[in-house]
Design a protein around this motif. Structure first.
Motif, PDB file in Angstrom:
ATOM      1  N   THR A  15       0.837  -1.197   0.000  1.00  0.00           N
ATOM      2  CA  THR A  15       0.000   0.000   0.000  1.00  0.00           C
ATOM      3  C   THR A  15       0.877   1.254   0.000  1.00  0.00           C
ATOM      4  O   THR A  15       0.612   2.201  -0.738  1.00  0.00           O
ATOM      5  CB  THR A  15      -0.976  -0.022   1.184  1.00  0.00           C
ATOM      6  N   LEU A  16       1.942   1.235   0.796  1.00  0.00           N
ATOM      7  CA  LEU A  16       2.887   2.361   0.809  1.00  0.00           C
ATOM      8  C   LEU A  16       3.352   2.656  -0.615  1.00  0.00           C
ATOM      9  O   LEU A  16       3.305   3.807  -1.078  1.00  0.00           O
ATOM     10  CB  LEU A  16       4.097   2.025   1.693  1.00  0.00           C
ATOM     11  N   ALA A  17       3.786   1.618  -1.328  1.00  0.00           N
ATOM     12  CA  ALA A  17       4.319   1.812  -2.675  1.00  0.00           C
ATOM     13  C   ALA A  17       3.232   2.230  -3.653  1.00  0.00           C
ATOM     14  O   ALA A  17       3.402   3.203  -4.400  1.00  0.00           O
ATOM     15  CB  ALA A  17       5.007   0.537  -3.155  1.00  0.00           C
ATOM     16  N   SER A  18       2.092   1.527  -3.654  1.00  0.00           N
ATOM     17  CA  SER A  18       1.096   1.828  -4.683  1.00  0.00           C
ATOM     18  C   SER A  18       0.425   3.183  -4.468  1.00  0.00           C
ATOM     19  O   SER A  18       0.169   3.915  -5.421  1.00  0.00           O
ATOM     20  CB  SER A  18       0.074   0.699  -4.827  1.00  0.00           C
ATOM     21  N   VAL A  19       0.166   3.521  -3.208  1.00  0.00           N
ATOM     22  CA  VAL A  19      -0.445   4.825  -2.905  1.00  0.00           C
ATOM     23  C   VAL A  19       0.508   5.955  -3.324  1.00  0.00           C
ATOM     24  O   VAL A  19       0.115   6.922  -3.988  1.00  0.00           O
ATOM     25  CB  VAL A  19      -0.809   4.927  -1.401  1.00  0.00           C
ATOM     26  N   ASN A  20       1.765   5.821  -2.953  1.00  0.00           N
ATOM     27  CA  ASN A  20       2.728   6.886  -3.241  1.00  0.00           C
ATOM     28  C   ASN A  20       3.071   6.975  -4.723  1.00  0.00           C
ATOM     29  O   ASN A  20       3.316   8.068  -5.241  1.00  0.00           O
ATOM     30  CB  ASN A  20       3.976   6.718  -2.386  1.00  0.00           C
ATOM     31  N   LEU A  21       3.080   5.817  -5.401  1.00  0.00           N
ATOM     32  CA  LEU A  21       3.307   5.850  -6.849  1.00  0.00           C
ATOM     33  C   LEU A  21       2.159   6.581  -7.546  1.00  0.00           C
ATOM     34  O   LEU A  21       2.383   7.405  -8.436  1.00  0.00           O
ATOM     35  CB  LEU A  21       3.443   4.425  -7.404  1.00  0.00           C
ATOM     36  N   ALA A  22       0.930   6.271  -7.125  1.00  0.00           N
ATOM     37  CA  ALA A  22      -0.231   6.931  -7.735  1.00  0.00           C
ATOM     38  C   ALA A  22      -0.201   8.425  -7.442  1.00  0.00           C
ATOM     39  O   ALA A  22      -0.473   9.253  -8.320  1.00  0.00           O
ATOM     40  CB  ALA A  22      -1.526   6.299  -7.221  1.00  0.00           C
ATOM     41  N   ALA A  23       0.157   8.792  -6.212  1.00  0.00           N
ATOM     42  CA  ALA A  23       0.227  10.200  -5.845  1.00  0.00           C
ATOM     43  C   ALA A  23       1.321  10.914  -6.644  1.00  0.00           C
ATOM     44  O   ALA A  23       1.131  12.026  -7.126  1.00  0.00           O
ATOM     45  CB  ALA A  23       0.488  10.347  -4.344  1.00  0.00           C
ATOM     46  N   ALA A  24       2.456  10.240  -6.817  1.00  0.00           N
ATOM     47  CA  ALA A  24       3.562  10.828  -7.574  1.00  0.00           C
ATOM     48  C   ALA A  24       3.211  10.949  -9.053  1.00  0.00           C
ATOM     49  O   ALA A  24       3.671  11.865  -9.740  1.00  0.00           O
ATOM     50  CB  ALA A  24       4.826   9.984  -7.397  1.00  0.00           C
ATOM     51  N   ALA A  25       2.379  10.026  -9.542  1.00  0.00           N
ATOM     52  CA  ALA A  25       2.001  10.042 -10.959  1.00  0.00           C
ATOM     53  C   ALA A  25       1.058  11.203 -11.270  1.00  0.00           C
ATOM     54  O   ALA A  25       0.948  11.635 -12.411  1.00  0.00           O
ATOM     55  CB  ALA A  25       1.351   8.721 -11.347  1.00  0.00           C
ATOM     56  N   LEU A 214      12.983  -3.113  -2.855  1.00  0.00           N
ATOM     57  CA  LEU A 214      13.415  -3.509  -1.516  1.00  0.00           C
ATOM     58  C   LEU A 214      12.931  -2.450  -0.543  1.00  0.00           C
ATOM     59  O   LEU A 214      13.296  -1.288  -0.657  1.00  0.00           O
ATOM     60  CB  LEU A 214      14.940  -3.637  -1.463  1.00  0.00           C
ATOM     61  N   ASN A 215      12.105  -2.879   0.403  1.00  0.00           N
ATOM     62  CA  ASN A 215      11.569  -1.934   1.382  1.00  0.00           C
ATOM     63  C   ASN A 215      12.292  -2.132   2.713  1.00  0.00           C
ATOM     64  O   ASN A 215      12.908  -3.155   2.950  1.00  0.00           O
ATOM     65  CB  ASN A 215      10.061  -2.148   1.534  1.00  0.00           C
ATOM     66  N   LYS A 216      12.194  -1.127   3.562  1.00  0.00           N
ATOM     67  CA  LYS A 216      12.775  -1.153   4.913  1.00  0.00           C
ATOM     68  C   LYS A 216      14.282  -1.439   4.876  1.00  0.00           C
ATOM     69  O   LYS A 216      14.800  -2.214   5.671  1.00  0.00           O
ATOM     70  CB  LYS A 216      12.055  -2.189   5.786  1.00  0.00           C
ATOM     71  N   CYS A 217      14.958  -0.833   3.895  1.00  0.00           N
ATOM     72  CA  CYS A 217      16.389  -1.106   3.716  1.00  0.00           C
ATOM     73  C   CYS A 217      17.226  -0.505   4.845  1.00  0.00           C
ATOM     74  O   CYS A 217      17.083   0.668   5.189  1.00  0.00           O
ATOM     75  CB  CYS A 217      16.875  -0.532   2.393  1.00  0.00           C
ATOM     76  N   LEU A 218      18.090  -1.338   5.395  1.00  0.00           N
ATOM     77  CA  LEU A 218      19.028  -0.920   6.436  1.00  0.00           C
ATOM     78  C   LEU A 218      20.449  -1.061   5.904  1.00  0.00           C
ATOM     79  O   LEU A 218      20.667  -1.620   4.841  1.00  0.00           O
ATOM     80  CB  LEU A 218      18.854  -1.831   7.661  1.00  0.00           C
ATOM     81  N   GLU A 219      21.394  -0.563   6.689  1.00  0.00           N
ATOM     82  CA  GLU A 219      22.799  -0.803   6.377  1.00  0.00           C
ATOM     83  C   GLU A 219      23.053  -2.301   6.536  1.00  0.00           C
ATOM     84  O   GLU A 219      22.364  -2.967   7.287  1.00  0.00           O
ATOM     85  CB  GLU A 219      23.690  -0.055   7.388  1.00  0.00           C
ATOM     86  N   GLY A 220      24.045  -2.798   5.840  1.00  0.00           N
ATOM     87  CA  GLY A 220      24.422  -4.199   6.032  1.00  0.00           C
ATOM     88  C   GLY A 220      23.730  -5.133   5.066  1.00  0.00           C
ATOM     89  O   GLY A 220      23.109  -4.700   4.097  1.00  0.00           O
ATOM     90  N   GLY A 237      14.047  -0.506  -7.182  1.00  0.00           N
ATOM     91  CA  GLY A 237      13.993   0.584  -6.217  1.00  0.00           C
ATOM     92  C   GLY A 237      14.309   0.133  -4.805  1.00  0.00           C
ATOM     93  O   GLY A 237      14.245  -1.060  -4.497  1.00  0.00           O
ATOM     94  N   ARG A 238      14.667   1.099  -3.993  1.00  0.00           N
ATOM     95  CA  ARG A 238      14.959   0.836  -2.583  1.00  0.00           C
ATOM     96  C   ARG A 238      14.262   1.899  -1.746  1.00  0.00           C
ATOM     97  O   ARG A 238      14.406   3.090  -2.010  1.00  0.00           O
ATOM     98  CB  ARG A 238      16.463   0.914  -2.319  1.00  0.00           C
ATOM     99  N   ILE A 239      13.524   1.444  -0.748  1.00  0.00           N
ATOM    100  CA  ILE A 239      12.893   2.394   0.176  1.00  0.00           C
ATOM    101  C   ILE A 239      13.610   2.231   1.516  1.00  0.00           C
ATOM    102  O   ILE A 239      13.685   1.122   2.047  1.00  0.00           O
ATOM    103  CB  ILE A 239      11.374   2.116   0.318  1.00  0.00           C
ATOM    104  N   PRO A 240      14.155   3.323   2.053  1.00  0.00           N
ATOM    105  CA  PRO A 240      14.935   3.189   3.296  1.00  0.00           C
ATOM    106  C   PRO A 240      14.051   2.910   4.514  1.00  0.00           C
ATOM    107  O   PRO A 240      12.864   3.247   4.518  1.00  0.00           O
ATOM    108  CB  PRO A 240      15.612   4.552   3.419  1.00  0.00           C
ATOM    109  N   PHE A 241      14.633   2.272   5.514  1.00  0.00           N
ATOM    110  CA  PHE A 241      13.961   2.075   6.805  1.00  0.00           C
ATOM    111  C   PHE A 241      14.152   3.365   7.573  1.00  0.00           C
ATOM    112  O   PHE A 241      15.139   3.576   8.267  1.00  0.00           O
ATOM    113  CB  PHE A 241      14.588   0.887   7.542  1.00  0.00           C
ATOM    114  N   SER A 268      10.919   8.836  -9.336  1.00  0.00           N
ATOM    115  CA  SER A 268      11.973   8.155 -10.091  1.00  0.00           C
ATOM    116  C   SER A 268      11.680   6.661 -10.177  1.00  0.00           C
ATOM    117  O   SER A 268      11.960   6.030 -11.197  1.00  0.00           O
ATOM    118  CB  SER A 268      13.359   8.446  -9.514  1.00  0.00           C
ATOM    119  N   LEU A 269      11.066   6.117  -9.142  1.00  0.00           N
ATOM    120  CA  LEU A 269      10.656   4.708  -9.211  1.00  0.00           C
ATOM    121  C   LEU A 269       9.636   4.529 -10.339  1.00  0.00           C
ATOM    122  O   LEU A 269       9.709   3.580 -11.134  1.00  0.00           O
ATOM    123  CB  LEU A 269      10.063   4.261  -7.862  1.00  0.00           C
ATOM    124  N   LEU A 270       8.696   5.473 -10.415  1.00  0.00           N
ATOM    125  CA  LEU A 270       7.663   5.409 -11.453  1.00  0.00           C
ATOM    126  C   LEU A 270       8.284   5.471 -12.854  1.00  0.00           C
ATOM    127  O   LEU A 270       7.867   4.738 -13.763  1.00  0.00           O
ATOM    128  CB  LEU A 270       6.666   6.557 -11.261  1.00  0.00           C
TER     129      LEU A 270
END
Lengths: 285, 122
Positions: A15-25, A214-220, A237-241, A268-270
């Protein structure tokens, strides 16, 4: 262009990705196919909502015409019918609405009646059309609602973002059937890899162009990233944690509308998704 | 009186099956003649609705009572519509349950569950 967003389990960030992609579009359509617990509308808070009832057809018996031949009982592979004490019993919850019993009844004792299973809500949030499927509590299958949602998607303003139900079962299959591109959302854990593999197998089975976010990306080390490398899956794409993003999202705000940083990230993901989807159409029209 | 019991195998030495809808066999037993026969439960392999189909088989066997450890609500609806009483089994033994039934020691099954739908815990 129809873009489906899926993952092997809930809470990965579909939902985070699809909502924000639609909003960005900007001008676009967001369709929530997670009919058992749709939540995209909580972010969009759409106005001017139109409601549509979704019904299925289930058999209805006229006891005066039924002579107890049981052709319908024997026909029903789902065992939704029983003949007891000189009367036909119909189990609505077991019925799959195939209509076979009605066709087979030699006495024309069976007809079909409509049964409500849920509804579709269609509204507007800025320039995004928000369409939400809602399955009634206790109903067994969301398929009829998803079918209707995606039938309507053919007439919808593109790009269309399809927020899929979690997992890789029938309802997820139904949701990606007409998609031009599938975005797989993955968490950076071993459990996340297992779930990613489920949807990866699904999109391969359906021969859908796909890429991983990749969501919730951390170091390592990121086991999901490693999995993608091994399998040769494109990471798009990568979404940071990131606690800032987490707070916005937890407050049901759309990050891409609140902060330029996130708008740029999802824009940019879009762009990548659009390019990937178009490439696929050129290679495999 | 004719009674039905879900059983694991086609022998009086077998045990009561924990599942009603997906039991492999039913013992149909006549308490006056002290004689029984085993019938296959065609519902055992169905994809869904096993309870309804198994109940139809029991109803069609023309019994007066069903002895079972548990029973789902759809199956119970069919069984009760036929006027068949459902009793809760006391243990795994076929003969113990028949004896208890004959002595009137069995209780009516009251905890009809909502159905396991392929998720039965054994």
């Amino acid at each position: 262009m129809k873009i489906a967003v899926l993952s092997g389990k809930g809470g990965t960030g579909k939902t985070l990705a699809s909502v924000n992609l639609a909003a960005a579009a900007g001008r676009s359509t967001y369709i929530d196919c997670d009919v058992e617990e749709p939540n995209g509308h909580l972010f969009f808070k759409p106005g001017d909502i139109k409601y549509e009832r979704i019904t299925i057809k289930i058999p209805f018996v006229d006891d005066r015409l039924c002579n107890g031949c049981r052709k319908c009982v024997d026909f029903c592979v789902f065992n939704a019918l029983a003949y007891v004490n000189g009367r036909l019993k119909v189990f609505d919850d077991i019925c799959h609405s195939c209509g076979g019993c009605v066709l087979f009844c030699p006495e024309k004792a069976l007809s079909e009646k409509e049964k409500d299973v849920g509804q579709i809500q269609k509204g507007v949030s800025e320039n995004v059309t928000v369409i939400t499927g809602i399955l009634n509590t206790g109903e067994a299958s969301g398929i009829p609602i998803i079918k209707k949602l995606l039938n309507d998607a053919d007439k919808a303003l593109e790009p269309v973002f399809i927020d899929c139900p979690p997992g890789s079962a029938c309802i997820a299959m139904e949701s990606i059937k007409d998609a031009d591109y599938c975005i797989l959302i993955a968490e950076p854990t071993l459990f996340g890899v297992h779930n990613l593999n489920m949807v990866y197998e699904l999109v391969r089975l359906f021969d859908k162009p796909h890429g991983v976010v990749l969501n919730k990306c951390l170091e390592g080390e990121n086991p999901a990233e490693k999995f993608c490398m091994e399998k040769g899956i494109k990471i798009i794409g990568r979404i940071p944690f990131d606690s800032e993003l987490g707070i916005l999202n937890s407050n049901a705000l759309i990050a891409a509308r609140k902060d330029k940083k996130y708008r740029d990230m999802f824009s940019s993901l879009l762009q990548i998704v659009t390019k990937e989807a178009q490439n696929e159409t050129v290679i495999n029209p | 009186m004719k009674i039905a019991i879900p059983v694991e195998n086609k022998s009086m030495e077998t045990t009561v099956c924990q599942s009603f809808g997906r039991t492999p066999y039913f013992l149909i037993y006549n308490t006056e003649l002290k004689d029984g026969l085993f019938i296959e439960n065609d519902a055992a392999t169905s994809q869904g609705g096993a309870g309804v189909k198994a109940a139809q088989i029991v109803v069609d066997s023309d019994v007066n009572a069903l002895l079972t450890p548990r029973c789902g609500e759809n199956a119970a609806e069919v069984i009760m519509a036929a006027g068949i009483k459902i009793y809760k089994t006391v243990n795994d033994s076929i003969m113990d349950n028949i004896d208890a039934f004959n002595k009137g020691n069995l209780f009516v099954l009251t905890d009809i569950h909502a159905g396991f739908h392929n998720h039965a815990g054994k």
